[in-house]
Design an enzyme around this catalytic site. Structure first.
Site, PDB file in Angstrom:
ATOM      1  N   GLY A  91       0.673  -1.154   0.085  1.00 58.61           N
ATOM      2  CA  GLY A  91       0.137   0.115  -0.080  1.00 58.61           C
ATOM      3  C   GLY A  91       0.976   1.043   0.049  1.00 58.61           C
ATOM      4  O   GLY A  91       1.895   1.284   0.011  1.00 58.61           O
ATOM      5  N   GLY A  93       2.765   3.789   1.482  1.00 60.39           N
ATOM      6  CA  GLY A  93       3.095   4.203   2.737  1.00 60.39           C
ATOM      7  C   GLY A  93       3.229   5.471   3.024  1.00 60.39           C
ATOM      8  O   GLY A  93       3.275   6.010   4.066  1.00 60.39           O
ATOM      9  N   ARG A  94       3.374   6.442   1.928  1.00 58.74           N
ATOM     10  CA  ARG A  94       3.524   7.863   2.037  1.00 58.74           C
ATOM     11  C   ARG A  94       3.189   8.721   0.793  1.00 58.74           C
ATOM     12  O   ARG A  94       3.611   9.621   0.472  1.00 58.74           O
ATOM     13  CB  ARG A  94       5.090   8.124   2.373  1.00 58.74           C
ATOM     14  N   ARG A 176       3.415  14.860  -7.135  1.00 58.53           N
ATOM     15  CA  ARG A 176       3.532  13.863  -8.582  1.00 58.53           C
ATOM     16  C   ARG A 176       2.157  13.902  -9.362  1.00 58.53           C
ATOM     17  O   ARG A 176       0.986  13.871  -8.883  1.00 58.53           O
ATOM     18  CB  ARG A 176       3.889  12.424  -8.262  1.00 58.53           C
ATOM     19  N   ARG A 183      -0.369   0.314 -10.354  1.00 54.77           N
ATOM     20  CA  ARG A 183       0.858  -0.513 -10.311  1.00 54.77           C
ATOM     21  C   ARG A 183       0.523  -1.865 -10.458  1.00 54.77           C
ATOM     22  O   ARG A 183      -0.752  -2.299 -10.283  1.00 54.77           O
ATOM     23  CB  ARG A 183       1.595  -0.384  -8.873  1.00 54.77           C
ATOM     24  N   ASP A 252       5.467  -3.679  -7.021  1.00 57.95           N
ATOM     25  CA  ASP A 252       4.843  -2.547  -6.688  1.00 57.95           C
ATOM     26  C   ASP A 252       5.141  -1.262  -7.350  1.00 57.95           C
ATOM     27  O   ASP A 252       4.711  -0.249  -7.104  1.00 57.95           O
ATOM     28  CB  ASP A 252       4.807  -2.471  -5.315  1.00 57.95           C
ATOM     29  N   ASP A 262       8.221   5.754  -9.149  1.00 60.02           N
ATOM     30  CA  ASP A 262       8.999   5.266  -7.737  1.00 60.02           C
ATOM     31  C   ASP A 262      10.659   5.582  -7.996  1.00 60.02           C
ATOM     32  O   ASP A 262      11.240   4.720  -7.931  1.00 60.02           O
ATOM     33  CB  ASP A 262       8.741   4.126  -7.186  1.00 60.02           C
TER      34      ASP A 262
HETATM   35  P1  AMP Z   1       9.934   1.960  -2.419  1.00 62.57           P
HETATM   36  O1  AMP Z   1      10.739   0.934  -2.168  1.00 62.57           O
HETATM   37  O2  AMP Z   1      10.109   3.305  -1.992  1.00 62.57           O
HETATM   38  O3  AMP Z   1       8.766   1.530  -3.596  1.00 62.57           O
HETATM   39  O4  AMP Z   1       8.736   1.431  -0.944  1.00 62.57           O
HETATM   40  C1  AMP Z   1       8.305   0.384  -0.446  1.00 62.57           C
HETATM   41  C2  AMP Z   1       6.972   0.521   0.355  1.00 62.57           C
HETATM   42  O5  AMP Z   1       7.413   1.102   1.464  1.00 62.57           O
HETATM   43  C3  AMP Z   1       5.881   1.309  -0.198  1.00 62.57           C
HETATM   44  O6  AMP Z   1       4.715   0.542   0.149  1.00 62.57           O
HETATM   45  C4  AMP Z   1       6.043   2.517   0.323  1.00 62.57           C
HETATM   46  O7  AMP Z   1       4.834   3.120   0.344  1.00 62.57           O
HETATM   47  C5  AMP Z   1       6.604   2.119   1.745  1.00 62.57           C
HETATM   48  N1  AMP Z   1       7.441   3.279   2.338  1.00 62.57           N
HETATM   49  C6  AMP Z   1       8.692   3.889   1.834  1.00 62.57           C
HETATM   50  N2  AMP Z   1       9.486   4.615   2.435  1.00 62.57           N
HETATM   51  C7  AMP Z   1       8.306   4.926   3.749  1.00 62.57           C
HETATM   52  C8  AMP Z   1       8.314   5.917   4.593  1.00 62.57           C
HETATM   53  N3  AMP Z   1       9.096   6.740   5.177  1.00 62.57           N
HETATM   54  N4  AMP Z   1       6.997   5.860   5.356  1.00 62.57           N
HETATM   55  C9  AMP Z   1       6.077   4.909   5.032  1.00 62.57           C
HETATM   56  N5  AMP Z   1       6.107   4.073   4.169  1.00 62.57           N
HETATM   57  C10 AMP Z   1       7.085   4.024   3.394  1.00 62.57           C
HETATM   58 MG    MG Z   2       7.338   1.936  -4.293  1.00 65.67          MG
END
Ligand code: AMP
Ligand code: MG
Length: 480
Positions: A91, A93-94, A176, A183, A252, A262
């Site tokens: 999901g 996350g941010r 963005r 995705r 994702d 991303d």
């Molecule tokens: P990414 O590798 O950046 O695509 O992130 C993988 C997952 O971790 C995704 O679900 C992001 O939304 C979550 N995520 C990455 N950084 C953070 C953060 N600082 N706080 C919350 N969720 C995060």
């Molecule tokens: Mg991501």
């Protein structure tokens, strides 16, 4: 009459179609927001004029601090394969979707990245640090201008809020924009939670809105998967041709529309090296430059597994089998164009193999080599004008190149003109992003140059060089 933010036409089609995919969330605005940059071209595309940025309500808008009706705020559910292992619930996350707006020409989803906790933040804080936000902001505009499909960024601003990574840093939000942020992981989530009706609704939505030619065609689902396969193969070919390594090609992070999505610890190569790994956490090199094309296929295979309720496996397999050819043809055509060769012949493929081998062995700067080649004059038999060191590998290759060139019938000036349009002078090397991170005043000029990387920009010529030794070993942290 000038369009105000409140006049934006929030159609929110995706949310209306698939509310099951969203969780409503309230963004957490940053304290004392300071605007760092606005992509004015994109702003105009959205139907807004640059005047609007002077209005204080603009800063509130991009900070998730809204005062009018229309937008909805939601983070979406998705699953995904991370480094090969399936995670059923990831999901946003941010990322928080502000909503989807429509203009006369197009639809755009708007998302805040870094606006605080969402139900999917798990152990994270939902925030983004300034450094990774600047990298995403510059890179997304840069890839678009390199003719590589990508999500874009409208604005970047920072706040006074502290964020805790390896050290204390300041946070930022990037707004963005993309036609869609859907995705592979969204489809994986609906399939693995057995929400077949929701899955079908989502696929129907994508076909109707993004691939309208297939809508209600008797084979529409197969055509849908074929289109995604084609777009993915072509996207990966474009990355390879320019020397871009994404770094975290989890499912994702794969766009259903074939966009670069991303931006994390991505990197552009200096010299051609299939073992190049830009993500320091990728110890096995799963996402190295050389592994990228195969990962595109692997990710498509995972997407295919979530579509078996709509598409017969024989059709899925048949489509997956086309990936390698689509990728290779596109990659070869891009490389041939980089060499100014437009007529394929029996030796084209072996010539390209020799070209890549020569670049690997000589370790010439990949971007600068092709830029120099774009000005090669055939009467300069030994390429005396070549601005870097000669080697026997280069000289032997030149003989092959000259024999390929002799089969073309384009004038030299037209060939040069065409090659300069596909061989960028500037690429977003890590040290350039670092300059902007250390001095925000440079964002403006870097954005300008990286958004128009085929122009000469003599005053910024030094930014076309590989990293100076003191900046050549920058470590790009994954914690963003
Ligand atoms: P990414 O590798 O950046 O695509 O992130 C993988 C997952 O971790 C995704 O679900 C992001 O939304 C979550 N995520 C990455 N950084 C953070 C953060 N600082 N706080 C919350 N969720 C995060
Ligand atoms: Mg991501």
């Amino acid at each position: 009459m000038e369009k105000k933010l409140a006049d934006l036409n929030f159609s929110n089609r995706l949310y209306k179609t698939s509310p099951a995919l969203f969780h409503s969330v309230k963004p957490t605005p940053l304290e004392n927001p300071t605007l760092l940059h606005v992509n004015l071209k994109l702003l105009n595309e959205l139907g807004l004029s640059s005047e609007i940025t002077k209005n204080s309500s603009f800063l509130r808008f991009i900070n998730g601090d809204l005062e009018f009706e229309g937008p909805f705020f939601g983070s979406s559910f998705y699953a995904g394969h991370q480094f090969g292992y399936f995670v059923p619930m990831l999901g946003d996350g941010r990322a928080i979707m502000i909503g989807e707006i429509s203009t006369e020409k197009n639809f755009y989803e708007l998302q805040l990245k870094g606006a605080g906790l969402t139900p999917f933040s798990r152990r994270g804080d939902g925030k983004a640090v300034v450094r990774s936000s600047i990298r995403e902001y510059l890179a997304s505009a840069h890839l678009k201008s390199l003719n590589i499909p990508s999500t874009e960024a409208l604005t970047i601003h920072r706040g006074d809020d502290d964020v805790y990574r390896e050290e204390v840093e300041k946070s930022a939000i990037v707004l963005r924009v993309a036609e869609s942020f859907l995705r592979f992981g969204h489809f994986q989530y609906l399939a693995t939670t057995n929400q077949k009706r929701e899955l079908k609704k989502l696929v129907d939505f994508v076909i109707e809105n993004y691939f309208p030619n297939f809508f209600q065609h008797q084979n529409q689902y197969v055509l849908f998967f074929q289109e995604i396969t084609k777009r993915t193969a072509k996207l990966f070919a474009r990355w390879q041709a320019v020397g871009f390594c994404h770094g975290v090609l989890n499912t994702d992070n794969m766009s259903i529309l074939g966009l670069t999505l991303d931006y994390g610890p991505f990197g552009f190569i200096d010299n051609l090296n299939p073992d190049f790994i830009c993500n320091h956490s990728d110890h096995d090199g799963r996402y190295s430059l050389g592994h990228q094309p195969g990962i595109g296929l692997w990710n498509l295979e995972q997407l295919a597994l979530s579509l078996t309720s709509l598409i017969p496996t024989t059709d899925l397999d048949r489509t997956l089998n086309t990936y390698t050819t689509i990728f290779s043809v596109e990659y070869q055509n891009l490389l041939l164009a980089k060499c100014g060769l437009y007529k394929r012949n029996d030796n084209s493929e072996s010539f390209l193999r020799e070209t890549l081998l020569m670049l690997e062995i000589t370790k010439l700067d990949y971007t600068n080599f092709f830029r120099a080649l774009s000005q090669y004059e055939t009467e300069d038999i030994y390429w005396k004008q070549f601005p870097y060191a000669h080697s026997c590998e280069l000289d032997n290759w030149l003989t092959l190149y000259r024999s390929q060139l002799s089969l073309e019938n384009l004038s030299e000036s037209i060939r040069h003109e065409r090659m300069l349009q596909v061989n960028p002078k500037f690429i977003l090397r890590n040290y350039l992003a670092q300059l902007a991170i250390e001095n925000h005043l440079l964002i403006e000029d870097l954005f300008k140059v990286l958004s128009d990387p085929f122009s000469n920009w003599p005053e910024f010529h030094h930014w076309s060089y590989p990293a100076p030794p003191e900046l050549s070993n920058l470590s790009v942290s994954c914690s963003s």
